[in-house]
Design a protein around this motif. Structure first.
Motif, PDB file in Angstrom:
ATOM      1  N   ASP A  42     -11.195  -5.433 -21.725  1.00 50.81           N
ATOM      2  CA  ASP A  42     -11.217  -6.897 -21.886  1.00 50.81           C
ATOM      3  C   ASP A  42     -10.769  -7.342 -23.273  1.00 50.81           C
ATOM      4  O   ASP A  42     -10.895  -8.510 -23.620  1.00 50.81           O
ATOM      5  CB  ASP A  42     -12.620  -7.438 -21.599  1.00 50.81           C
ATOM      6  N   GLU A  43     -10.231  -6.422 -24.075  1.00 55.81           N
ATOM      7  CA  GLU A  43      -9.885  -6.756 -25.457  1.00 55.81           C
ATOM      8  C   GLU A  43      -8.469  -7.308 -25.580  1.00 55.81           C
ATOM      9  O   GLU A  43      -7.561  -6.921 -24.830  1.00 55.81           O
ATOM     10  CB  GLU A  43     -10.053  -5.534 -26.365  1.00 55.81           C
ATOM     11  N   CYS A  44      -8.297  -8.202 -26.562  1.00 54.87           N
ATOM     12  CA  CYS A  44      -7.003  -8.797 -26.876  1.00 54.87           C
ATOM     13  C   CYS A  44      -6.649  -8.464 -28.323  1.00 54.87           C
ATOM     14  O   CYS A  44      -7.530  -8.247 -29.157  1.00 54.87           O
ATOM     15  CB  CYS A  44      -7.035 -10.319 -26.700  1.00 54.87           C
ATOM     16  N   GLU A  45      -5.351  -8.439 -28.613  1.00 51.83           N
ATOM     17  CA  GLU A  45      -4.886  -8.143 -29.967  1.00 51.83           C
ATOM     18  C   GLU A  45      -5.013  -9.385 -30.841  1.00 51.83           C
ATOM     19  O   GLU A  45      -4.302 -10.368 -30.627  1.00 51.83           O
ATOM     20  CB  GLU A  45      -3.427  -7.680 -29.952  1.00 51.83           C
ATOM     21  N   GLU A  46      -5.930  -9.328 -31.784  1.00 51.09           N
ATOM     22  CA  GLU A  46      -6.149 -10.396 -32.755  1.00 51.09           C
ATOM     23  C   GLU A  46      -6.478 -11.725 -32.062  1.00 51.09           C
ATOM     24  O   GLU A  46      -6.511 -11.832 -30.830  1.00 51.09           O
ATOM     25  CB  GLU A  46      -4.950 -10.533 -33.699  1.00 51.09           C
ATOM     26  N   ILE A  47      -6.729 -12.743 -32.848  1.00 50.65           N
ATOM     27  CA  ILE A  47      -7.081 -14.064 -32.305  1.00 50.65           C
ATOM     28  C   ILE A  47      -5.902 -14.639 -31.530  1.00 50.65           C
ATOM     29  O   ILE A  47      -6.072 -15.300 -30.505  1.00 50.65           O
ATOM     30  CB  ILE A  47      -7.503 -15.017 -33.449  1.00 50.65           C
ATOM     31  N   GLN A  48      -4.697 -14.346 -31.995  1.00 43.94           N
ATOM     32  CA  GLN A  48      -3.504 -14.840 -31.306  1.00 43.94           C
ATOM     33  C   GLN A  48      -3.469 -14.308 -29.867  1.00 43.94           C
ATOM     34  O   GLN A  48      -3.118 -15.042 -28.938  1.00 43.94           O
ATOM     35  CB  GLN A  48      -2.260 -14.380 -32.069  1.00 43.94           C
ATOM     36  N   GLY A  49      -3.875 -13.074 -29.671  1.00 43.34           N
ATOM     37  CA  GLY A  49      -3.909 -12.487 -28.339  1.00 43.34           C
ATOM     38  C   GLY A  49      -4.932 -13.165 -27.444  1.00 43.34           C
ATOM     39  O   GLY A  49      -4.706 -13.338 -26.236  1.00 43.34           O
ATOM     40  N   VAL A  50      -6.076 -13.565 -28.030  1.00 46.62           N
ATOM     41  CA  VAL A  50      -7.100 -14.287 -27.269  1.00 46.62           C
ATOM     42  C   VAL A  50      -6.554 -15.645 -26.836  1.00 46.62           C
ATOM     43  O   VAL A  50      -6.737 -16.076 -25.686  1.00 46.62           O
ATOM     44  CB  VAL A  50      -8.396 -14.459 -28.098  1.00 46.62           C
ATOM     45  N   VAL A  51      -5.877 -16.330 -27.761  1.00 47.91           N
ATOM     46  CA  VAL A  51      -5.299 -17.646 -27.456  1.00 47.91           C
ATOM     47  C   VAL A  51      -4.296 -17.528 -26.306  1.00 47.91           C
ATOM     48  O   VAL A  51      -4.305 -18.321 -25.353  1.00 47.91           O
ATOM     49  CB  VAL A  51      -4.619 -18.248 -28.713  1.00 47.91           C
ATOM     50  N   THR A  68      -2.779 -18.227 -20.562  1.00 41.89           N
ATOM     51  CA  THR A  68      -2.234 -17.595 -19.355  1.00 41.89           C
ATOM     52  C   THR A  68      -3.237 -17.624 -18.214  1.00 41.89           C
ATOM     53  O   THR A  68      -2.860 -17.744 -17.038  1.00 41.89           O
ATOM     54  CB  THR A  68      -1.860 -16.124 -19.671  1.00 41.89           C
ATOM     55  N   CYS A  69      -4.514 -17.560 -18.562  1.00 39.95           N
ATOM     56  CA  CYS A  69      -5.581 -17.499 -17.557  1.00 39.95           C
ATOM     57  C   CYS A  69      -5.770 -18.827 -16.820  1.00 39.95           C
ATOM     58  O   CYS A  69      -6.030 -18.844 -15.605  1.00 39.95           O
ATOM     59  CB  CYS A  69      -6.868 -17.083 -18.264  1.00 39.95           C
ATOM     60  N   ALA A  72     -13.098 -10.770 -17.513  1.00 42.04           N
ATOM     61  CA  ALA A  72     -12.143 -10.670 -18.622  1.00 42.04           C
ATOM     62  C   ALA A  72     -11.025 -11.670 -18.384  1.00 42.04           C
ATOM     63  O   ALA A  72     -10.442 -11.703 -17.294  1.00 42.04           O
ATOM     64  CB  ALA A  72     -11.581  -9.254 -18.695  1.00 42.04           C
ATOM     65  N   ILE A  73     -10.720 -12.485 -19.373  1.00 40.45           N
ATOM     66  CA  ILE A  73      -9.701 -13.526 -19.153  1.00 40.45           C
ATOM     67  C   ILE A  73      -8.291 -12.933 -19.128  1.00 40.45           C
ATOM     68  O   ILE A  73      -7.339 -13.636 -18.757  1.00 40.45           O
ATOM     69  CB  ILE A  73      -9.799 -14.675 -20.195  1.00 40.45           C
ATOM     70  N   ASN A  74      -8.150 -11.630 -19.487  1.00 42.19           N
ATOM     71  CA  ASN A  74      -6.850 -10.969 -19.293  1.00 42.19           C
ATOM     72  C   ASN A  74      -6.795 -10.273 -17.930  1.00 42.19           C
ATOM     73  O   ASN A  74      -5.812  -9.587 -17.621  1.00 42.19           O
ATOM     74  CB  ASN A  74      -6.566  -9.978 -20.422  1.00 42.19           C
ATOM     75  N   PHE A  75      -7.879 -10.426 -17.137  1.00 46.43           N
ATOM     76  CA  PHE A  75      -8.014  -9.881 -15.788  1.00 46.43           C
ATOM     77  C   PHE A  75      -7.914  -8.357 -15.741  1.00 46.43           C
ATOM     78  O   PHE A  75      -7.542  -7.786 -14.712  1.00 46.43           O
ATOM     79  CB  PHE A  75      -6.987 -10.517 -14.825  1.00 46.43           C
TER      80      PHE A  75
END
Length: 562
Positions: free
Chosen positions: A390-399, A404-405, A382-385
């Motif tokens: 492993d989920e992010c809030e919306e596409i902005q959260g993935v970006v 950060t990763c 998971a790129i949020n470690f």
């Protein structure tokens, strides 16, 4: 404007449409009729037939033709032409009307040709009803002859109905033999015009005919409105075109659906002239609906509008071949003014997918890097470690998670994608336990090179093809992606190393470089073009109807009443 939108604002607005394969917007049904045709026959009237031709690479080829209607200068043809409609293409059509003489082939004699007209499918669709004069050779008008073409889109909430009709004790219209009956069904439109839906075959010398079963689309029959009025006429066939009227009745599709094996829906076939003149007149026979089978054909929108959620997962390639992210030449370089190719592809596809997921939370994974705390190579992290979420809030959260990763990991290798595909397939397999069309998965893999574990990847894709999952692979950078095309089953069936074929074609591969000068929408349109079909294929294979279908829930996906 959120971060994702800001990032995309730096992209070129020019859309290189040539890189986007045409997507069929919908199917269109065309119905044809003519008026005031030229009379080429000496003893009888012309026996017209219409040929529809399409133009491809400058050449006209026959697509289909109507039936021949005997001795009629104002024919209404029952044949329905079905065409794929492409919004972004000019689809040239030509309609040619011929007088058919027995078994003679069309066009062998000049006087067989009654006129023609050229147009585009777009013109017909825009007008819905196109009326044009017929032209002979060299642009000369064919008298007052006209051709009318009606267009109807075959809507998503659609299907088709199979009918089986018979009649009993029809009036005998012939002097020395019995009537030769045929049945016509017309749909009465909102403007009170009548549209021919179907014309049965003629049953010779029979007052108790049983007509052959036939199929019509729900769109054709009643515009998917079960209460739209239908007019049914029974005629005694005449070879000279002067058919004798036996009787008529009115009904709706809703009424037709009441027919059962035990109790058939039956109508009085009434001749209004006889009814007004004859005191004890009851009918001119009975028409019976022996069987009705409704076959539902669900669309992607039926499933989406029924509540199916599309869960989006992105997997990002963090192998060393991308280059050091601190270097401006790296594919992972973060430029505050211009998004890199990974972000462009992620945002273009993700912005569309997020509209179909109510919680707007997306799984974001990485592969091919050494990750903290022990800096061991991982092909599924998971790129949020956060391994538990492993989920992010919306596409902005993935970006944000991606940016950060990058400083925290070491780009390494090799390019193994099978672990992530297998992981998603297991997650998707859990949806099967619900036994409904509630959740479908899309996995977007962004990679800068050909995968290293090709055999394992092929095996993983074959296994995943049995699950509610579609895989989109976008090749980033200038590598030679030739070997990646094998994963996209467009040129043949993808097989596992043991030779087992995929159940469904679930992979779409595109090199990002083909879209460098295109708008983000062009990339998204290309890579997502096959997803609606893949969703429908999966749920059709499983026999799952939409959760809250617009269609009558008493019918199964195969169409027969349960």
């Amino acid at each position: 404007m959120n971060d994702a939108q800001e990032l995309m604002s730096g992209t070129s607005p020019a859309a290189a449409l040539s890189t986007v394969p045409s997507a069929c917007v919908s199917k269109v049904e065309l119905r044809v009729s003519c008026k005031s045709l030229l009379d080429r026959d000496t003893l009888n009237k012309s026996d017209p037939c219409v040929i529809i031709m399409v133009q491809a690479q400058g050449q006209w080829t026959e697509l289909d033709r109507t039936e021949v209607i005997k001795s009629n200068l104002h024919p209404v043809f029952s044949k329905v032409f079905t065409l794929d409609y492409y919004f972004e293409e000019v689809q040239k059509l030509r309609f040619e009307v011929y007088d058919i003489h027995g078994t003679h082939s069309i066009g062998t004699r000049d006087d067989d040709f009654l006129g023609g007209v050229e147009c585009t499918l777009g013109q017909i669709v825009a007008q819905k009803k196109m009326v044009k004069p017929l032209l002979l050779k060299y642009g000369k008008y064919a008298g007052k002859s006209t051709i009318t073409v009606h267009a109807e889109e075959i809507s998503g909430n659609n299907g088709y109905v199979e009918f089986s009709f018979s009649a009993k004790k029809l009036d005998d219209k012939d002097l020395f033999s019995k009537s030769d009956p045929f049945l016509e069904i017309y749909r009465i439109n909102d403007d009170n015009t009548e549209q021919l839906v179907h014309r049965t075959e003629v049953i010779k010398n029979n007052l108790n005919p049983i007509w052959e079963p036939f199929k019509v689309s729900l769109s054709s029959l009643c515009s998917c409105d079960e209460d739209k009025k239908l007019k049914c006429l029974v005629w005694d066939y005449d070879s000279r075109g002067k058919h004798d009227f036996i009787g008529e009745f009115y009904t709706t599709f809703r009424e037709m659906q009441k027919t059962t094996e035990e109790e058939k829906v039956t109508w009085d076939c009434v001749n209004p002239k006889y009814k007004s003149k004859k005191r004890n007149y009851k009918n001119s026979g009975l028409v019976i609906l022996n069987e009705l089978k409704l076959h539902r054909v669900y669309s992607f929108l039926d499933y989406i509008m029924g509540g199916c959620q599309i869960h989006f997962t992105v997997a990002i390639d963090f192998t060393a071949s991308n280059g050091d992210p601190r270097n401006s030449c790296s594919l992972h370089y973060i430029n505050p003014y211009q998004p890199n190719e990974y972000l462009k592809a992620l945002i273009a596809v993700g912005e569309i997918c997020q509209d179909y997921d109510s919680d707007k939370r997306f799984s974001a994974l990485g592969f091919g890097a050494r990750i903290p705390p022990n800096y061991e190579v991982s092909h599924d992290f998971a790129i949020n470690f956060n391994p538990d979420d492993d989920e992010c809030e919306e596409i902005q959260g993935v970006v944000e998670a991606y940016q950060t990763c990058l400083p925290k990991i070491q780009l390494y290798g090799p390019t193994n994608v099978a672990p992530i595909i297998s992981r998603l397939a297991k997650v998707a397999a859990r949806e099967e336990t619900t036994k409904d069309a509630s959740r479908y998965h899309i996995l977007l893999i962004l990679t800068d090179g050909v995968v290293t574990d090709m055999a394992d990847t092929r095996e993983a894709i074959v296994r995943a093809s049995y699950q509610p999952l579609s895989i989109i692979i976008v090749g980033v950078g200038n590598a030679d992606f030739t070997d990646m095309q094998i994963l996209d089953g467009d040129d043949g069936v993808l097989r596992s190393p043991k030779g087992e074929p995929v159940l469904r074609d679930i992979v779409q591969f595109v090199p990002f470089r083909d879209f460098k000068t295109a708008s983000p929408a062009a990339l998204a349109k290309c890579v997502l073009a096959e997803v609606p079909k893949q969703v429908v294929e999966y749920y059709s294979h499983k026999g799952f109807a939409p959760m809250c279908p617009i269609a009558d829930p008493s019918y199964s996906i195969s169409g027969t009443p349960e």
